[in-house]
Design a protein around this motif. Structure first.
Motif, short mmCIF file in Angstrom:
data_model
loop_
_atom_site.label_atom_id
_atom_site.label_comp_id
_atom_site.label_asym_id
_atom_site.label_seq_id
_atom_site.Cartn_x
_atom_site.Cartn_y
_atom_site.Cartn_z
N VAL A 189 0.86 -1.19 0.00
CA VAL A 189 0.00 0.00 0.00
C VAL A 189 0.89 1.23 0.00
CG1 VAL A 189 -1.99 -1.08 1.08
CG2 VAL A 189 -0.21 -0.13 2.52
N MET A 190 0.42 2.29 -0.67
CA MET A 190 1.29 3.44 -0.92
C MET A 190 0.52 4.75 -0.82
SD MET A 190 3.40 4.10 -4.45
CE MET A 190 4.59 5.41 -4.68
N ASP A 191 1.05 5.67 -0.04
CA ASP A 191 0.57 7.06 -0.03
C ASP A 191 1.53 7.84 -0.91
OD1 ASP A 191 -1.10 9.28 1.12
OD2 ASP A 191 0.88 9.94 1.78
N THR A 192 1.03 8.43 -1.99
CA THR A 192 1.89 9.00 -3.02
C THR A 192 2.18 10.48 -2.78
OG1 THR A 192 -0.05 9.53 -4.37
CG2 THR A 192 1.00 7.40 -4.74
N ALA A 210 4.89 7.17 1.56
CA ALA A 210 4.86 6.10 2.55
C ALA A 210 4.40 4.82 1.86
CB ALA A 210 3.93 6.45 3.70
N ILE A 211 5.20 3.76 1.98
CA ILE A 211 4.89 2.47 1.37
C ILE A 211 5.02 1.39 2.45
CG2 ILE A 211 5.33 0.91 -0.54
CD1 ILE A 211 7.04 3.12 -1.83
N TYR A 212 4.01 0.56 2.57
CA TYR A 212 4.05 -0.56 3.51
C TYR A 212 3.75 -1.86 2.79
CZ TYR A 212 4.20 2.58 7.51
OH TYR A 212 4.60 3.52 8.43
N VAL A 213 4.42 -2.92 3.22
CA VAL A 213 4.08 -4.28 2.79
C VAL A 213 3.42 -4.96 3.99
CG1 VAL A 213 4.89 -6.46 1.85
CG2 VAL A 213 6.08 -4.34 1.26
N LYS A 246 0.63 -7.38 -4.84
CA LYS A 246 0.07 -6.34 -5.69
C LYS A 246 -0.03 -5.04 -4.90
CE LYS A 246 -2.40 -9.20 -9.00
NZ LYS A 246 -3.65 -9.41 -9.75
N LEU A 247 -0.07 -3.93 -5.63
CA LEU A 247 -0.01 -2.59 -5.02
C LEU A 247 -1.35 -1.89 -5.10
CD1 LEU A 247 1.56 -0.01 -4.01
CD2 LEU A 247 1.90 0.53 -6.43
N SER A 248 -1.75 -1.29 -3.97
CA SER A 248 -2.86 -0.34 -3.96
C SER A 248 -2.30 1.02 -3.58
CB SER A 248 -3.94 -0.75 -2.96
OG SER A 248 -5.05 0.13 -3.04
N GLY A 308 -4.72 0.53 2.90
CA GLY A 308 -4.44 -0.88 3.06
C GLY A 308 -5.55 -1.61 3.79
N ALA A 309 -6.13 -0.97 4.81
CA ALA A 309 -7.22 -1.59 5.56
C ALA A 309 -8.43 -1.82 4.68
CB ALA A 309 -7.59 -0.71 6.76
N LEU A 310 -8.73 -0.88 3.79
CA LEU A 310 -9.85 -1.06 2.87
C LEU A 310 -9.60 -2.24 1.93
CD1 LEU A 310 -10.72 2.64 1.90
CD2 LEU A 310 -11.82 1.17 3.59
N GLN A 311 -8.39 -2.37 1.44
CA GLN A 311 -8.08 -3.46 0.52
C GLN A 311 -8.06 -4.81 1.24
OE1 GLN A 311 -8.33 -3.27 -2.50
NE2 GLN A 311 -7.32 -1.49 -3.43
#
Length: 748
Positions: free
Chosen positions: A533-536, A549-552, A597-599, A711-714
């Motif tokens: 998940v990524m905050d751009t 911010a990117i988290y796995v 996969k990335l959201s 990320g929580a939504l996904q």
């Protein structure tokens, strides 16, 4: 353990080396290192146990004795010597000397070895404060005017203040004169102490000027009114008296100026001192042009433009490189609201704002950099703790703090408060704080369980868990395979929160942190075991300050084999060169490394992510929007028109993300043998994420939290991570309407 210290009369004070020996052994496991350590080891002063502190208040005792002897209608006096006599004059000359140069009592015919500062002597002997007294018969509490009691807490504060304001007294160069910033627990009497300081300057510092600033002027007025009570008392009973040419104490105009006007010559006569208040609301430059001997900023956590106030005010206290006056910035836990972030930033980085820095010994664990001066709840908590028929005091009759007693008393009260609402309990923690991080918790606008997060965070810092759970490094692709290369030379540094945005060496690059390598099942990383998940960010220049911010996150799909609900890698930063493409490359590499996969947030820089992945023929690594979740709560949402990623652009989407992320944090992973529930928020490895969660609000820039909201939504959309709250009688729309009202009320 207490022992005599060379040069100090043991009947006055002892060196307080350790405290564990006075604690019942069965209570030791309940005591934190905050109670056991030396609380003044960063001040360069010995930690003293006062055996007889009454010797520092001789003048106050003489006045009280005179008052008792004078009866109801007589006038108390500080000395029995008649006015006009040589003895009377010598008495007041000596008192003035003590107030200016400090006081070391003579005991057994020689100096006792412990000296209090002149201002502390003035405070103890010439200032009247309002104390709450409980009537032993009626049980009612009423206010009574008294002299202050001697407190060990005050001994160290007045010494710290004197060293900052008058370094030449201690063999230091005048260039070491410095401003002070301090945070404290509630009801420690600092308004009285600062009011006494204002009165002290009014009477004893020629041409002295005190400015008391606060956000709305009201807090300054309270301190000013306290100072007037002290001034009136000193004028009535002492030879320090200073009449005034002007005195105003209204809602918007508080000012007093000493002296008289000679009617024959129409000229001013006096030492020319003054005290005034100013309001900083919408006027951070209110003090511009006002020079001062001492500039007080009251309840700094309420000052909305604190940094701007410092920029305008600090130059007025200097003459070139030399300070002509000092500023004292201070605030109380529980009053941190709109100004909390700036107050905390200056507190944790005092030297950047020309404030004196102290080793930060105040958090659980070892020393952690520099910070301002801090006074916790344990310094003065006049409480009792009963254990096996023995009653222990939090503060004894000599003003010594028995910090372990105060902590046990505080812990008992905390357990009781924890049964109430999260917000009420969190506010209580800020008011009765043990550490600066508790004092600076932002409660009112935070939807997360700040109190629990703070407790977990403090424990992890104390145990040093953040130091060994992560490995800094780089991701690189060789021959189509992504590998993680640890930083063996220790050159990479993760960003802290809040991150510094200026100053030499304050690069925003950040670094990748790995908490766990990819887990496999029969040698293969299974599909759906991880998501990224990524905050751009969308401003590709050095002037931008927002972070990527990117988290796995490991999902629960294969929880029985490889575990789940864990953050295994993160990147937070803003690469200096090729900013956006570098961030997108990090995200792509994480996807490949974890077979994930990335959201991404698709509101701002979303198009650049899609373009980058198309360019590198990895479009298939992008996740679709969380359509089912969004439609269930926000019918006809336009955010679903976007083909990839997730939106956080509207309040509704933020609310939905907050709800599901909060549920993810509070989700129980396991229950220990003693019945304690371990939740996801108990095992977060990311220090920065904890810190953002504790400060989170809708108005600030919280990149880590925003990434995890998506990320929580996904996780809910693709892996059904959460149990639905809807019932047969309650539609999804009704449920969400109620939640959005709840959360928006809290976030507004």
């Amino acid at each position: 353990m207490k022992r005599p210290l060379e040069g100090i009369n043991p009947n006055v004070a002892l060196l307080w080396e350790t405290r564990a020996d006075e604690i019942p052994e069965d209570l030791l496991p309940e005591i934190s290192d905050i109670s056991l350590r030396n609380p003044v080891e960063n001040l360069g002063l010995p930690f003293l146990y006062f055996v007889d502190s009454s010797i520092f208040s001789p003048a106050a005792q003489a006045w009280e004795k005179s008052k008792k002897n004078a009866g109801r209608h007589g006038k108390p006096a500080y000395t029995k010597h008649p006015p006009g006599t040589t003895a009377y004059k010598q008495f007041w000359e000596e008192e003035e000397r003590r107030c200016i140069h400090g006081y070391e009592p003579i005991v057994d015919g020689k100096p006792c070895g412990v000296k209090i500062t002149g201002e502390h002597y003035f405070y103890l002997n010439y200032c009247r404060i309002q104390l709450k007294i409980k009537d032993p018969v009626s049980g009612r509490t009423q206010k009574k005017e008294e002299f202050p009691a001697f407190l060990s807490m005050d001994y160290y504060w007045f010494h710290t203040l004197d060293r900052a304001e008058n370094p030449e007294k201690y063999g230091k160069d005048l260039s070491e004169k410095s401003h002070l910033i301090m945070a404290k627990a509630r009801r420690k009497g600092w308004s009285f102490k600062n009011a006494a300081g204002a009165a002290y300057i009014y009477f004893l510092v020629e041409d002295g000027r005190v400015v008391i600033a606060s956000q709305y002027g009201d807090k300054g007025k309270e301190t000013f009114s306290m100072a007037l009570v002290m001034i009136d008392f000193v004028n009535k009973y002492t030879e320090f008296r200073q009449p005034h040419t002007s005195r105003r104490n209204t809602k918007n105009d508080c000012y007093i100026h000493s002296g008289t006007i000679d009617l024959e010559t129409d000229s001013y006569v006096g030492i020319g001192t003054s005290i005034q208040t100013i309001s900083l609301k919408d006027k951070p430059d209110a003090a511009a042009g006002l020079s001062a001997t001492r500039f007080l900023v009251e309840e700094a956590g309420q000052v909305e433009q604190l940094k701007a106030t410092l920029e305008f005010s600090l130059p007025t206290l200097a003459d070139g490189e030399d300070l002509i006056g000092i500023m004292i910035v201070y605030g109380t836990g529980g009053d941190m609201d709109k100004g909390a972030k700036e107050f905390s930033e200056v507190f944790y980085d005092p030297e950047t704002s020309d404030m004196k820095g102290f080793d930060n010994i105040y958090e659980q664990g070892g020393t952690q950099g520099k910070c301002g001066y801090f006074v916790d709840e344990l310094w003065f908590r006049p409480s009792r703790f009963n254990h096996k028929g023995i009653s222990y005091q939090g503060v004894d009759s000599q003003g010594n703090p028995h910090r372990w007693v105060a902590e046990l008393s505080l812990n008992t009260e905390r357990k009781s408060k924890a049964k109430g609402s999260q917000e009420t309990y969190g506010t209580f923690l800020t008011q009765r704080c043990k550490t600066p991080s508790e004092a600076f918790m932002v409660i009112n606008s935070n939807v997360f369980d700040v109190a629990s997060l703070q407790e977990i965070y403090s424990r992890k810092r104390f145990n040093g868990e953040f130091n060994f759970v992560s490995t800094a490094g780089r991701l690189t692709e060789v021959g189509g395979k992504v590998r993680f290369l640890p930083d063996l030379e220790g050159k990479l540094r993760p960003l802290s929160f809040p991150h510094k945005t200026s100053g030499e060496g304050n690069r925003l690059d950040g670094c990748i942190l790995q908490y766990e390598a990819p887990r496999t099942i029969e040698g293969v990383i299974p599909d759906g075991a991880y998501i990224v998940v990524m905050d751009t960010i969308d401003i590709d220049n050095e002037g931008g300050q927002s972070l990527c911010a990117i988290y796995v996150v490991k999902t629960m799909r294969y929880a029985n084999q490889i575990g789940g609900d864990e953050i295994v890698m993160e990147y937070v930063g803003r690469p200096k060169y090729d900013t956006i493409d570098t961030c997108n490359r990090y995200a792509m590499y994480m996807c490949k490394y974890y077979n994930a996969k990335l959201s991404h947030e698709n509101d701002r820089g979303g198009k650049t992510v899609v373009d980058f992945f198309i360019k590198h023929r990895e479009y298939g690594l992008l996740m679709n929007p969380p359509e089912r979740v969004v439609k269930g709560h926000i019918p006809n949402s336009r955010t679903l028109l976007r083909k990839k990623g997730h939106s956080m652009g509207s309040d509704e989407m933020k609310t939905l993300g907050e709800i599901y992320f909060k549920r993810w944090l509070e989700k129980v992973r396991t229950t220990t043998e003693d019945g304690r529930k371990i939740r996801n928020q108990d095992v977060l490895p990311s220090r920065g994420l904890y810190e953002e969660l504790m400060y989170y609000n809708r108005k600030g820039n919280f990149d880590r939290v925003m990434a995890m909201l998506g990320g929580a939504l996904q996780l809910q959309e693709n892996f059904n991570e959460f149990i639905a709250e809807e019932t047969d009688e309650e539609t999804a729309a009704d449920w969400f309407a109620e939640k959005i009202k709840q959360y928006n009320d809290k976030s507004s």
